[in-house]
Design an enzyme around this catalytic site. Structure first.
Site, PDB file in Angstrom:
ATOM      1  N   HIS A 107      10.045   6.108  10.026  1.00 27.91           N
ATOM      2  CA  HIS A 107       9.896   5.596   8.658  1.00 27.91           C
ATOM      3  C   HIS A 107      10.583   4.239   8.601  1.00 27.91           C
ATOM      4  O   HIS A 107      11.760   4.109   8.906  1.00 27.91           O
ATOM      5  CB  HIS A 107      10.527   6.550   7.640  1.00 27.91           C
ATOM      6  CG  HIS A 107      10.385   6.062   6.225  1.00 27.91           C
ATOM      7  ND1 HIS A 107       9.318   6.417   5.421  1.00 27.91           N
ATOM      8  CD2 HIS A 107      11.159   5.222   5.474  1.00 27.91           C
ATOM      9  CE1 HIS A 107       9.439   5.828   4.244  1.00 27.91           C
ATOM     10  NE2 HIS A 107      10.545   5.112   4.252  1.00 27.91           N
ATOM     11  N   CYS A 108       9.830   3.228   8.192  1.00 27.04           N
ATOM     12  CA  CYS A 108      10.344   1.860   8.158  1.00 27.04           C
ATOM     13  C   CYS A 108      10.614   1.456   6.708  1.00 27.04           C
ATOM     14  O   CYS A 108       9.671   1.331   5.917  1.00 27.04           O
ATOM     15  CB  CYS A 108       9.350   0.894   8.796  1.00 27.04           C
ATOM     16  SG  CYS A 108       9.907  -0.826   8.789  1.00 27.04           S
ATOM     17  N   PRO A 109      11.874   1.241   6.324  1.00 30.79           N
ATOM     18  CA  PRO A 109      12.156   0.835   4.943  1.00 30.79           C
ATOM     19  C   PRO A 109      11.649  -0.568   4.625  1.00 30.79           C
ATOM     20  O   PRO A 109      11.422  -0.889   3.459  1.00 30.79           O
ATOM     21  CB  PRO A 109      13.682   0.905   4.864  1.00 30.79           C
ATOM     22  CG  PRO A 109      14.144   0.723   6.281  1.00 30.79           C
ATOM     23  CD  PRO A 109      13.104   1.376   7.133  1.00 30.79           C
ATOM     24  N   ASN A 119       8.409   0.075   3.440  1.00 33.48           N
ATOM     25  CA  ASN A 119       8.430   1.201   2.500  1.00 33.48           C
ATOM     26  C   ASN A 119       7.313   2.186   2.812  1.00 33.48           C
ATOM     27  O   ASN A 119       6.603   2.659   1.924  1.00 33.48           O
ATOM     28  CB  ASN A 119       8.306   0.703   1.055  1.00 33.48           C
ATOM     29  CG  ASN A 119       8.609   1.800   0.040  1.00 33.48           C
ATOM     30  OD1 ASN A 119       9.422   2.685   0.297  1.00 33.48           O
ATOM     31  ND2 ASN A 119       7.947   1.753  -1.104  1.00 33.48           N
ATOM     32  N   ASN A 120       7.189   2.528   4.082  1.00 28.08           N
ATOM     33  CA  ASN A 120       6.117   3.425   4.499  1.00 28.08           C
ATOM     34  C   ASN A 120       6.455   3.994   5.863  1.00 28.08           C
ATOM     35  O   ASN A 120       7.264   3.421   6.608  1.00 28.08           O
ATOM     36  CB  ASN A 120       4.785   2.663   4.561  1.00 28.08           C
ATOM     37  CG  ASN A 120       3.592   3.588   4.511  1.00 28.08           C
ATOM     38  OD1 ASN A 120       3.735   4.808   4.451  1.00 28.08           O
ATOM     39  ND2 ASN A 120       2.401   3.010   4.545  1.00 28.08           N
TER      40      ASN A 120
END
Length: 265
Positions: free
Chosen positions: A119-121, A124-125
């Site tokens: 999950h890559c902040p 945001n996905n």
């Protein structure tokens, strides 16, 4: 595969995406306004250089928008499980839904994602089976735009001819801090960070291991699939046409033979 929009309700993720967008906007407006366009108007640089910069900027923001809004491979509440693949499905102990092996439950998004990498902040996905190719494009085009920005900042002070339409002393006093320090610092940070991330992602794709698998298991427990880098990237991008690997505005169609690699862990 249709272009389905996917939004994650996460204020922290929105903040991170806004920061990335702000950096892109700063360099996409600041560098052309103070460097590219003035030197082009005085005939110091070619129009092709201006077009290439705007093209890199456009591809970068397109990749960001697509990666942050594309469905990463979210599993539906009642998935259809082919009879021949039932042995390759398992029960998620968090959402109590059936999922293919190599899927992962994202606690931040609240659902399972097929072949989730992480999950890559900053987008945001989640990065999963259906949007991994867009994340690679984002890393690549961010490197291109950051390197382009660094080169422009360097040429402004050490290569380009002085602008006759501007007071050089006034220009240096007003814009040296923003141009030389802020823009160059952001370019270095983005180029170095994205370069390292891009290398890590490419190594994982070629070895057929996700980031989550590397973090949760030892290297001896991960079965590395032997395959060429062309096939590995073709599976991720959904096409064997290498030119299409660079195009953000398209849909991804899984390769027909992709299932033979999907569950080999």
């Amino acid at each position: 595969m249709k272009l389905r929009l996917h939004f994650v309700v996460d204020p922290l993720g929105w903040l991170c995406v806004s920061m990335v967008f702000g950096i892109w906007l700063y360099n996409s407006v600041f560098v052309p306004t103070l460097v590219l366009l003035p030197h082009y108007n005085e005939g110091h640089i070619s129009w092709a250089l201006v077009v290439c910069y705007y093209l890199a900027s456009a591809l970068c923001i397109l990749a960001l928008l697509r990666a942050s809004t594309a469905d990463p491979g979210r599993l539906p509440p009642d998935p259809h499980i082919p009879f021949s693949e039932r042995a390759d499905w398992e029960l998620c102990n968090k959402c109590n839904l059936m999922r293919p092996k190599r899927s992962h439950h994202c606690s931040r998004c609240g659902h399972c994602v097929r072949r989730m990498d992480h999950h890559c902040p900053w987008i945001n996905n989640c990065v999963g089976e259906d949007n991994h190719w867009l994340f690679l494009q984002l890393c690549f085009y961010t490197q291109v735009l950051s390197l382009f920005t660094l080169v422009m900042d360097f040429c402004q002070y050490y290569y380009f001819q002085p602008l006759t339409a501007l007071d050089q002393d006034a220009f240096t006093t007003q814009h040296e801090l923003a141009l030389l320090r802020v823009s160059a610092l952001m370019g270095l940070v983005m180029f170095g960070g994205m370069g390292s991330l891009f290398y890590t992602q490419m190594a994982g794709i070629i070895s057929d291991t996700t980031t989550i698998e590397k973090m949760s298991r030892t290297l001896d427990e991960i079965h590395v699939t032997k395959r060429s880098w062309q096939w590995a990237l073709s599976e991720v991008f959904g096409t064997r046409w290498k030119l299409l690997w660079l195009v953000p505005l398209r849909s991804r169609h899984p390769l027909q033979a992709a299932h033979s690699f999907r569950n080999e862990v």
